[in-house]
Write a protein that holds these residues in place. Structure first.
Motif, PDB file in Angstrom:
ATOM      1  N   ARG A  96      -8.225  20.464  37.561  1.00  0.00           N
ATOM      2  CA  ARG A  96      -8.019  19.562  38.260  1.00  0.00           C
ATOM      3  C   ARG A  96      -6.754  20.248  39.094  1.00  0.00           C
ATOM      4  O   ARG A  96      -5.599  20.338  38.342  1.00  0.00           O
ATOM      5  CB  ARG A  96      -8.027  18.681  37.509  1.00  0.00           C
ATOM      6  CG  ARG A  96      -9.318  18.282  36.852  1.00  0.00           C
ATOM      7  CD  ARG A  96     -10.565  18.307  37.606  1.00  0.00           C
ATOM      8  NE  ARG A  96     -12.264  17.834  37.260  1.00  0.00           N
ATOM      9  CZ  ARG A  96     -12.451  16.967  37.656  1.00  0.00           C
ATOM     10  NH1 ARG A  96     -12.632  16.003  38.629  1.00  0.00           N
ATOM     11  NH2 ARG A  96     -13.647  16.639  36.772  1.00  0.00           N
ATOM     12  N   PRO A  97      -6.512  19.454  40.134  1.00  0.00           N
ATOM     13  CA  PRO A  97      -5.227  19.749  40.871  1.00  0.00           C
ATOM     14  C   PRO A  97      -4.130  18.994  40.397  1.00  0.00           C
ATOM     15  O   PRO A  97      -2.881  19.326  40.748  1.00  0.00           O
ATOM     16  CB  PRO A  97      -5.122  19.586  42.287  1.00  0.00           C
ATOM     17  CG  PRO A  97      -6.599  18.488  42.268  1.00  0.00           C
ATOM     18  CD  PRO A  97      -7.779  19.145  41.360  1.00  0.00           C
ATOM     19  N   THR A  98      -4.240  17.581  40.381  1.00  0.00           N
ATOM     20  CA  THR A  98      -3.344  16.134  39.556  1.00  0.00           C
ATOM     21  C   THR A  98      -3.023  16.799  37.953  1.00  0.00           C
ATOM     22  O   THR A  98      -3.971  16.579  38.080  1.00  0.00           O
ATOM     23  CB  THR A  98      -3.529  15.436  40.311  1.00  0.00           C
ATOM     24  OG1 THR A  98      -3.950  14.770  39.790  1.00  0.00           O
ATOM     25  CG2 THR A  98      -3.170  15.537  41.974  1.00  0.00           C
ATOM     26  N   ARG A  99      -2.144  16.188  37.871  1.00  0.00           N
ATOM     27  CA  ARG A  99      -1.389  15.280  36.136  1.00  0.00           C
ATOM     28  C   ARG A  99      -2.494  14.865  36.735  1.00  0.00           C
ATOM     29  O   ARG A  99      -2.836  14.312  35.006  1.00  0.00           O
ATOM     30  CB  ARG A  99      -0.258  15.551  35.956  1.00  0.00           C
ATOM     31  CG  ARG A  99      -0.290  15.511  34.737  1.00  0.00           C
ATOM     32  CD  ARG A  99       1.263  14.255  34.343  1.00  0.00           C
ATOM     33  NE  ARG A  99       1.208  13.802  33.317  1.00  0.00           N
ATOM     34  CZ  ARG A  99       0.187  12.765  33.171  1.00  0.00           C
ATOM     35  NH1 ARG A  99      -0.707  11.687  34.070  1.00  0.00           N
ATOM     36  NH2 ARG A  99       0.059  12.246  31.929  1.00  0.00           N
ATOM     37  N   GLN A 100      -2.747  13.728  37.066  1.00  0.00           N
ATOM     38  CA  GLN A 100      -3.535  13.295  36.742  1.00  0.00           C
ATOM     39  C   GLN A 100      -5.083  12.993  36.642  1.00  0.00           C
ATOM     40  O   GLN A 100      -5.512  12.022  35.318  1.00  0.00           O
ATOM     41  CB  GLN A 100      -3.115  11.480  37.921  1.00  0.00           C
ATOM     42  CG  GLN A 100      -4.082   9.693  37.846  1.00  0.00           C
ATOM     43  CD  GLN A 100      -3.329   9.671  36.299  1.00  0.00           C
ATOM     44  OE1 GLN A 100      -1.730   9.584  36.302  1.00  0.00           O
ATOM     45  NE2 GLN A 100      -3.912   8.991  35.360  1.00  0.00           N
ATOM     46  N   GLU A 101      -5.348  13.650  37.600  1.00  0.00           N
ATOM     47  CA  GLU A 101      -6.756  14.393  37.371  1.00  0.00           C
ATOM     48  C   GLU A 101      -6.742  14.748  35.806  1.00  0.00           C
ATOM     49  O   GLU A 101      -8.443  14.511  35.365  1.00  0.00           O
ATOM     50  CB  GLU A 101      -7.104  14.875  38.425  1.00  0.00           C
ATOM     51  CG  GLU A 101      -7.374  14.343  39.349  1.00  0.00           C
ATOM     52  CD  GLU A 101      -8.114  15.281  40.717  1.00  0.00           C
ATOM     53  OE1 GLU A 101      -8.618  15.131  40.640  1.00  0.00           O
ATOM     54  OE2 GLU A 101      -7.059  15.869  41.236  1.00  0.00           O
ATOM     55  N   ARG A 102      -6.152  15.237  35.581  1.00  0.00           N
ATOM     56  CA  ARG A 102      -6.380  16.341  34.825  1.00  0.00           C
ATOM     57  C   ARG A 102      -5.773  15.201  32.329  1.00  0.00           C
ATOM     58  O   ARG A 102      -6.740  15.287  31.789  1.00  0.00           O
ATOM     59  CB  ARG A 102      -5.327  17.109  34.407  1.00  0.00           C
ATOM     60  CG  ARG A 102      -5.645  18.454  35.031  1.00  0.00           C
ATOM     61  CD  ARG A 102      -4.389  19.804  34.691  1.00  0.00           C
ATOM     62  NE  ARG A 102      -2.723  19.354  35.055  1.00  0.00           N
ATOM     63  CZ  ARG A 102      -2.574  19.122  36.734  1.00  0.00           C
ATOM     64  NH1 ARG A 102      -3.198  19.760  37.066  1.00  0.00           N
ATOM     65  NH2 ARG A 102      -1.473  19.387  36.441  1.00  0.00           N
ATOM     66  N   TYR A 103      -5.761  14.317  33.214  1.00  0.00           N
ATOM     67  CA  TYR A 103      -5.356  13.491  31.948  1.00  0.00           C
ATOM     68  C   TYR A 103      -6.215  12.730  32.299  1.00  0.00           C
ATOM     69  O   TYR A 103      -6.955  11.984  31.036  1.00  0.00           O
ATOM     70  CB  TYR A 103      -3.385  11.676  32.276  1.00  0.00           C
ATOM     71  CG  TYR A 103      -3.496  11.756  31.320  1.00  0.00           C
ATOM     72  CD1 TYR A 103      -3.212  11.572  30.409  1.00  0.00           C
ATOM     73  CD2 TYR A 103      -3.646  10.239  31.248  1.00  0.00           C
ATOM     74  CE1 TYR A 103      -3.036  11.168  28.460  1.00  0.00           C
ATOM     75  CE2 TYR A 103      -3.480   9.013  29.935  1.00  0.00           C
ATOM     76  CZ  TYR A 103      -3.109   9.274  29.469  1.00  0.00           C
ATOM     77  OH  TYR A 103      -2.878   8.883  28.042  1.00  0.00           O
ATOM     78  N   ASP A 104      -7.010  11.819  33.105  1.00  0.00           N
ATOM     79  CA  ASP A 104      -7.817  11.010  33.091  1.00  0.00           C
ATOM     80  C   ASP A 104      -9.127  11.742  33.145  1.00  0.00           C
ATOM     81  O   ASP A 104     -10.551  11.305  32.252  1.00  0.00           O
ATOM     82  CB  ASP A 104      -8.388  10.985  34.707  1.00  0.00           C
ATOM     83  CG  ASP A 104      -7.616   9.999  35.068  1.00  0.00           C
ATOM     84  OD1 ASP A 104      -6.798   9.245  34.344  1.00  0.00           O
ATOM     85  OD2 ASP A 104      -7.024   9.614  36.673  1.00  0.00           O
ATOM     86  N   MET A 105      -9.667  13.184  32.848  1.00  0.00           N
ATOM     87  CA  MET A 105     -10.548  14.295  31.781  1.00  0.00           C
ATOM     88  C   MET A 105     -10.354  13.953  30.285  1.00  0.00           C
ATOM     89  O   MET A 105     -11.069  13.315  29.979  1.00  0.00           O
ATOM     90  CB  MET A 105     -10.845  15.686  32.557  1.00  0.00           C
ATOM     91  CG  MET A 105     -11.311  16.994  32.615  1.00  0.00           C
ATOM     92  SD  MET A 105     -13.583  15.575  32.596  1.00  0.00           S
ATOM     93  CE  MET A 105     -13.253  16.246  34.030  1.00  0.00           C
ATOM     94  N   ARG A 106      -8.937  13.808  29.662  1.00  0.00           N
ATOM     95  CA  ARG A 106      -8.835  13.554  28.964  1.00  0.00           C
ATOM     96  C   ARG A 106      -9.028  12.438  28.468  1.00  0.00           C
ATOM     97  O   ARG A 106      -9.658  12.478  27.098  1.00  0.00           O
ATOM     98  CB  ARG A 106      -7.230  14.234  28.751  1.00  0.00           C
ATOM     99  CG  ARG A 106      -6.828  14.034  26.780  1.00  0.00           C
ATOM    100  CD  ARG A 106      -5.313  14.522  26.868  1.00  0.00           C
ATOM    101  NE  ARG A 106      -4.484  13.070  26.391  1.00  0.00           N
ATOM    102  CZ  ARG A 106      -3.596  12.698  26.336  1.00  0.00           C
ATOM    103  NH1 ARG A 106      -2.374  14.120  25.792  1.00  0.00           N
ATOM    104  NH2 ARG A 106      -2.478  11.934  25.178  1.00  0.00           N
ATOM    105  N   LEU A 107      -8.949  11.518  28.883  1.00  0.00           N
ATOM    106  CA  LEU A 107      -9.466  10.497  28.348  1.00  0.00           C
ATOM    107  C   LEU A 107     -10.933  10.134  28.464  1.00  0.00           C
ATOM    108  O   LEU A 107     -10.820   8.987  27.861  1.00  0.00           O
ATOM    109  CB  LEU A 107      -8.652   9.019  28.865  1.00  0.00           C
ATOM    110  CG  LEU A 107      -6.951   8.973  28.984  1.00  0.00           C
ATOM    111  CD1 LEU A 107      -6.495   8.400  29.870  1.00  0.00           C
ATOM    112  CD2 LEU A 107      -6.276   8.799  27.397  1.00  0.00           C
ATOM    113  N   SER A 108     -11.741  10.568  29.145  1.00  0.00           N
ATOM    114  CA  SER A 108     -12.831  10.699  29.725  1.00  0.00           C
ATOM    115  C   SER A 108     -14.001  11.632  28.056  1.00  0.00           C
ATOM    116  O   SER A 108     -14.830  11.077  28.070  1.00  0.00           O
ATOM    117  CB  SER A 108     -13.387  11.044  30.821  1.00  0.00           C
ATOM    118  OG  SER A 108     -13.333  12.798  31.429  1.00  0.00           O
ATOM    119  N   LYS A 109     -12.960  12.614  27.411  1.00  0.00           N
ATOM    120  CA  LYS A 109     -13.935  13.493  26.775  1.00  0.00           C
ATOM    121  C   LYS A 109     -13.534  12.468  24.895  1.00  0.00           C
ATOM    122  O   LYS A 109     -12.307  12.211  24.699  1.00  0.00           O
ATOM    123  CB  LYS A 109     -12.792  14.417  26.995  1.00  0.00           C
ATOM    124  CG  LYS A 109     -13.275  14.938  28.049  1.00  0.00           C
ATOM    125  CD  LYS A 109     -14.500  15.761  27.700  1.00  0.00           C
ATOM    126  CE  LYS A 109     -14.552  16.619  29.617  1.00  0.00           C
ATOM    127  NZ  LYS A 109     -16.510  16.779  29.616  1.00  0.00           N
TER     128      LYS A 109
END
Length: 113
Positions: A24-37
């Motif tokens: 993912r290109p942004t930190r926010q997208e990476r963090y959102d993915m972390r929260l979805s797992k």
């Protein structure tokens, strides 16, 4: 003759199953993915990436950071995701930060790459 486009540099091909979710290109997208797992999904990702991190860093150090090919950019993004996931796996033992309630923070500036 057929050409196959790889998502990652050839020597990291076994990590390609993680590209769709974690490159993912942004930190926010990476963090959102972390929260979805689930924690188990985070641990699986971390356990796959972490042993290859040093090798990936050495590979990326041999390239021009300002002119990375797409496959190398995705590898770098996987490393960024691994770092973000490492806290959840090794410290918090869950996707969210414990006892943080509804607290969150916004990133004002993203890394250059």
């Amino acid at each position: 003759m057929s050409t196959t486009t790889r998502a990652l540099p050839e020597q990291f091909a076994e990590l390609e199953p993680y590209v769709a979710d974690w490159a993912r290109p942004t930190r926010q997208e990476r963090y959102d993915m972390r929260l979805s797992k689930t924690f188990e999904e985070l641990a699986e990702f971390y356990d796959a990436i972490a042993p290859r991190a040093e090798e990936a860093i050495l590979y990326l150090n041999g390239l021009d950071l300002n002119d990375l090919p797409e496959d190398a950019t995705r590898l770098l993004q996987l490393l960024y995701s691994m770092i973000l996931v490492s806290y959840a796996v090794n410290v918090f033992m869950q996707p969210r930060i414990p006892d943080s309630g509804a607290a969150f923070f916004d990133t004002a500036v993203e890394p250059a790459v």
